[in-house]
Design an enzyme around this catalytic site. Structure first.
Site, PDB file in Angstrom:
ATOM      1  N   ASP A 494       0.805  -1.219   0.000  1.00 52.93           N
ATOM      2  CA  ASP A 494       0.000   0.000   0.000  1.00 52.93           C
ATOM      3  C   ASP A 494       0.839   1.272   0.000  1.00 52.93           C
ATOM      4  O   ASP A 494       0.317   2.360  -0.235  1.00 52.93           O
ATOM      5  CB  ASP A 494      -0.859   0.030   1.282  1.00 52.93           C
ATOM      6  CG  ASP A 494      -2.225  -0.580   1.060  1.00 52.93           C
ATOM      7  OD1 ASP A 494      -2.714  -0.562  -0.070  1.00 52.93           O
ATOM      8  OD2 ASP A 494      -2.801  -1.075   2.049  1.00 52.93           O
TER       9      ASP A 494
HETATM   10  C1  BGC Z   1      -2.700  -3.807   4.594  1.00 52.39           C
HETATM   11  C2  BGC Z   1      -2.530  -4.656   3.373  1.00 52.39           C
HETATM   12  C3  BGC Z   1      -1.275  -4.259   2.640  1.00 52.39           C
HETATM   13  C4  BGC Z   1      -0.084  -4.280   3.563  1.00 52.39           C
HETATM   14  C5  BGC Z   1       1.195  -3.845   2.888  1.00 52.39           C
HETATM   15  C6  BGC Z   1      -1.449  -3.815   5.419  1.00 52.39           C
HETATM   16  O1  BGC Z   1      -1.573  -2.906   6.443  1.00 52.39           O
HETATM   17  O2  BGC Z   1      -3.765  -4.308   5.352  1.00 52.39           O
HETATM   18  O3  BGC Z   1      -3.648  -4.520   2.551  1.00 52.39           O
HETATM   19  O4  BGC Z   1      -1.120  -5.175   1.613  1.00 52.39           O
HETATM   20  O5  BGC Z   1      -0.331  -3.441   4.667  1.00 52.39           O
HETATM   21  O6  BGC Z   1       1.244  -2.501   2.627  1.00 52.39           O
END
Ligand code: BGC
Length: 825
Positions: A494
């Protein structure tokens, strides 16, 4: 070194915390259907119904000072002193303290001055009630007349309003008291058709419902007025802050014990009138509820039912193997955590406030992978709910609220990995259950208006399979200049925001930038697509639709060619191309040269079969592996880079900026299993395994019984420190790694494929696996000390033909027990 805060009791499937001042509150979850509680080792936490944002029953203030204050408290007033069995909030010294973290329950016991108070809290399956069974025992030589005070602070259901809108909330609070039952009826007069009831089955001699009366205005919970004065005031809250508190007076001879219960329930009025007299709530349902839980034996029966349900759930997968961490985690705690992540996605933990994120689209699809073997019917419903938040062009709402099942418009969509996880989760469900009917279920798209039926429900048309096709087509349509999938706001990571370019602190990295016309591509999505497309093609094979399988394999071949031509950096896979077309995750950069996600997914997607897949995994070992797990990328970013976004906003060594992100470690472990190196797979597994962190717990700090999302990497001054335990995709993926990768018991369309990849030193192992209603007793022996390779499989005494490299044991009729003997070599 032993853990000074507690130990595992494997026999009883409990973690026993023996000191209340753990390095961080250690959490447990209560409930697995609709009513949920968060309960820390000192009784902190809160309770909600279905949705931690929209139906918060009791109040909790996150990141409070002191941390973790507010919860399901018992104050003991005994001979002039006041204490809590869970230590907090008074923090009076205890002669003995213990918190047994069990499956769906916590039993907190404190003893002081010859009085032992134990509080067993749980939510029984299928009921909207949180039960606290309380036992008070006089362990002193003399008579004791203690008084107990219960305490919960009610929340006004909508958690954000509850914590922010005081000009309203200070005026709306209403309660009613009837016998030993306290009814929290705020907003019943207007649009609510539910209330909260808090009752007690013990000898109640008083009550309070006003926080000001019970705690005071200038006092803290640790010095609350009523327990220190020793007398309830009978207060009725008019506005301000309603609470529930009972005074219970006991008289105990030496050695005597009394047991009773507090019951906290969420009651829905249904078709009953709201009021039975002007301003008086119709409490019929509440009275029935209180009577039901006051009946002799009711609480004991409910606790037995809870334990039985966990016996059943965990019976679906059991292993005996040489590694104690694998045995303990896979049999109990890993599956237990999978239940929590399936239920709650990323909504409510000690790191998620229950207000911010609801159900994540990619998160929930991945969570399903570790849960589907436990309760397939719930997984089925989840797939349909998730699919219904997809738009007709393939875009997925990134999150949705569990209560309304509607997509969250604030976050929106355009994370170009989301839709692909739906392919993986659906295929995992079909492989587990054999239920292909789910593919025909109409679940429609969130942006299409469907005809409304006479009962008011809509009549969506497109099937789940249609959604899978839409998802594949979406990636095919959204490819960039190298033929690789576009990334949108972000892919799994993200924080890798290649279209954001944010110079403004008041905006979100994820949604600030515009993705229209963007050229930024993701090699990780490419790998994910390869895996998803192969899953869909295999599904079509199974459905007897070879031309569809062929078509999808053709699409896959296009992306595979682009990946192999443009995704390789020389020694490892690139991570992405940024919006200007520059490679990300390349040896040519000074920071962020190599990333973990694309190495994992390209291997899992089948790219680099010419040796590059292995070479990339070796590069992970060389550049990213540490004794505490694999860091996300190296070198860590030391300056903010506009073209890369949030990832470069974190200090080096934490979160996505070169932290150890346990979730993506699992893809590497699984990739090693695919490539046949069981020693590396297990070493990787153990490097992030919480039960293996007990000897460094003051550094690690979080619960040793569940996975954390991250562990600080070596670039951080706090290397080895975990954050964000419980709600992480690490749980589901680790279960996939251990059950399907290392132990190699893989649900497949035709049956159970057996293809282990174990450390060479293991002489063998046993797995009991429930699969489509039959039970498989699988014994694997490893006479030649190999990692991978199946020499023979014998099913119920008969050799399986051609059982080389993972033969499929055909699905047996439900109810049968199948003996499977596997020899590696
Ligand atoms: C989120 C995921 C994401 C991951 C990596 C997590 O906090 O829930 O959707 O893939 O972070 O960024």
């Amino acid at each position: 070194m032993a853990n000074p805060y507690g130990h595992f009791d494997d026999e009883r499937r409990e973690y026993v915390i023996t000191r209340p001042d753990t390095p961080w509150p250690w959490l447990n979850y209560l409930g697995q259907d609709d009513l949920f509680g968060l309960c820390t080792n000192t009784g902190g936490g809160y309770t909600f119904w279905r949705d931690a944002k929209l139906r918060r029953l009791t109040r909790y203030r996150y990141n409070n000072v002191p941390l973790d204050s507010g919860g399901r408290y018992l104050y003991v007033h005994d001979g002039g002193t006041v204490w809590n069995p869970g230590w907090k909030p008074v923090k009076a010294a205890l002669d003995r303290y213990e918190c047994r973290v069990g499956l769906g329950y916590s039993r907190i016991t404190g003893e002081r001055d010859g009085l032992e108070v134990s509080q067993l809290v749980f939510v029984p399956p299928g009921h909207d009630v949180e039960l606290w069974q309380v036992s008070v025992r006089n362990t002193s030589p003399g008579r004791k007349q203690p008084r107990l005070f219960s305490f919960v602070e009610f929340a006004f259901y909508e958690a954000l309003v509850d914590l922010t809108n005081y000009q309203r909330t200070y005026s709306i609070g209403e309660v009613e008291v009837e016998g030993a039952a306290i009814y929290h009826v705020t907003e019943l007069r207007e649009r609510r058709d539910h209330y909260t009831v808090f009752a007690c089955t013990g000898p109640v001699t008083g009550f309070d419902t006003s926080r000001e009366a019970f705690v005071g205005v200038h006092e803290g919970l640790h010095e609350a007025r009523v327990p220190f004065s020793g007398r309830a005031t009978g207060s009725i809250a008019h506005g301000w802050n309603p609470i529930g508190s009972h005074e219970v007076s006991l008289d105990l001879e030496p050695g005597e014990e009394q047991t009773f219960a507090f019951v906290l329930g969420f009651v829905q009025q249904g078709d009953l009138p709201k009021f039975e007299a002007p301003q008086v709530a119709d409490k019929r349902r509440g009275r029935e509820f209180v009577a039901r839980w006051s009946a002799p034996g009711a609480v004991d029966e409910a606790f037995a039912a809870l334990n039985h349900s966990w016996d059943e759930l965990l019976d679906g997968f059991r292993v005996e193997c040489p590694d104690p961490h694998v045995t303990r985690m896979a049999n109990t705690w890993n599956q237990y955590q999978c239940m929590a992540t399936f239920n709650l996605s990323r909504s409510a933990s000690l790191f998620e406030s229950g207000i911010g994120r609801g159900m994540g689209f990619r998160d929930s699809n991945q969570d399903l992978l570790g849960f589907v073997h436990m309760v397939p019917a719930r997984a089925r419903q989840r797939l349909l709910d998730l699919a219904a938040t997809q738009l007709s062009d393939g875009t997925c709402f990134h999150q949705y609220q569990p209560l309304t099942k509607k997509g969250n418009a604030d976050v929106g969509g355009d994370f170009y990995d989301d839709h692909l996880w739906l392919v993986l989760s659906t295929c995992a469900y079909v492989k587990e259950t054999g239920d292909v009917s789910v593919l025909d279920e109409p679940c429609g798209y969130a942006d299409v208006e469907y005809p409304v039926r006479s009962d008011g429900a809509t009549d969506p048309r497109e099937s789940l399979l249609h959604h899978l096709e839409t998802s594949i087509a979406y990636t095919m349509a959204k490819r960039g200049p190298h033929g690789l999938p576009l990334i949108g706001h972000a892919d799994w990571n993200d924080c890798l925001n290649l279209n954001c370019f944010s110079t403004e602190p008041n905006e979100s990295f994820q949604t600030a930038g515009d993705v229209a016309g963007s050229q930024a591509e993701s090699v990780m999505i490419a790998g994910l697509f390869l895996a998803a497309a192969e899953e869909l093609a295999a599904l079509y094979d199974h459905l007897g639709r070879p031309s569809d399988a062929h078509r999808v394999r053709g699409q896959r071949a296009e992306v595979l060619a682009a990946t192999e031509a443009h995704g390789w950096d020389g020694e490892w896979w690139l991570r992405a191309y940024d919006a200007a077309g520059a490679p990300v995750g390349t040896h040519a950069d000074d920071e962020g040269r190599i990333f973990v996600e694309s190495q994992g997914w390209c291997a899992l997607g089948g790219a680099g079969a010419d040796g590059r897949a292995r070479q990339a995994l070796e590069a992970v070992e060389t550049h990213l592996a540490t004794p505490n797990g694999i860091v996300l990328q190296q070198p860590a970013y030391t300056r903010y880079r506009l073209e890369l976004g949030e990832i470069t906003s974190y200090p080096p060594g934490v979160k996505e900026n070169a932290g150890i992100f346990c979730h993506n470690n699992t893809w590497i472990h699984l990739a090693w299993c695919r490539l046949g190196d069981g020693d590396r797979a297990l070493a990787g597994y153990l490097s992030v395994c919480p039960s293996a962190k007990e000897d460094q717990i003051d550094t690690y700090r979080l619960e040793p019984y569940v996975y954390a999302q991250t562990i600080a990497g070596p670039d951080s001054p706090t290397f080895g420190e975990a954050k964000n335990s419980w709600l992480t995709g690490t749980a589901a993926w680790t279960f996939v790694v251990v059950s399907q990768g290392i132990l190699g018991v893989q649900p497949d369309h035709a049956g159970l494929r057996i293809d282990p990849c174990i450390p060479r030193s293991w002489p063998g192992f046993r797995v009991t696996r429930r699969f489509r209603g039959a039970t498989y007793e699988i014994t694997v022996t490893n006479p030649d000390g190999v990692s991978k390779g199946v020499r023979s499989i014998v099913v119920d005494g008969r050799a399986v033909e051609g059982a080389v490299d993972g033969a499929v044991v055909p699905a047996a009729p439900a109810g049968t027990v199948v003996a499977v003997e596997v020899v590696l070599g």
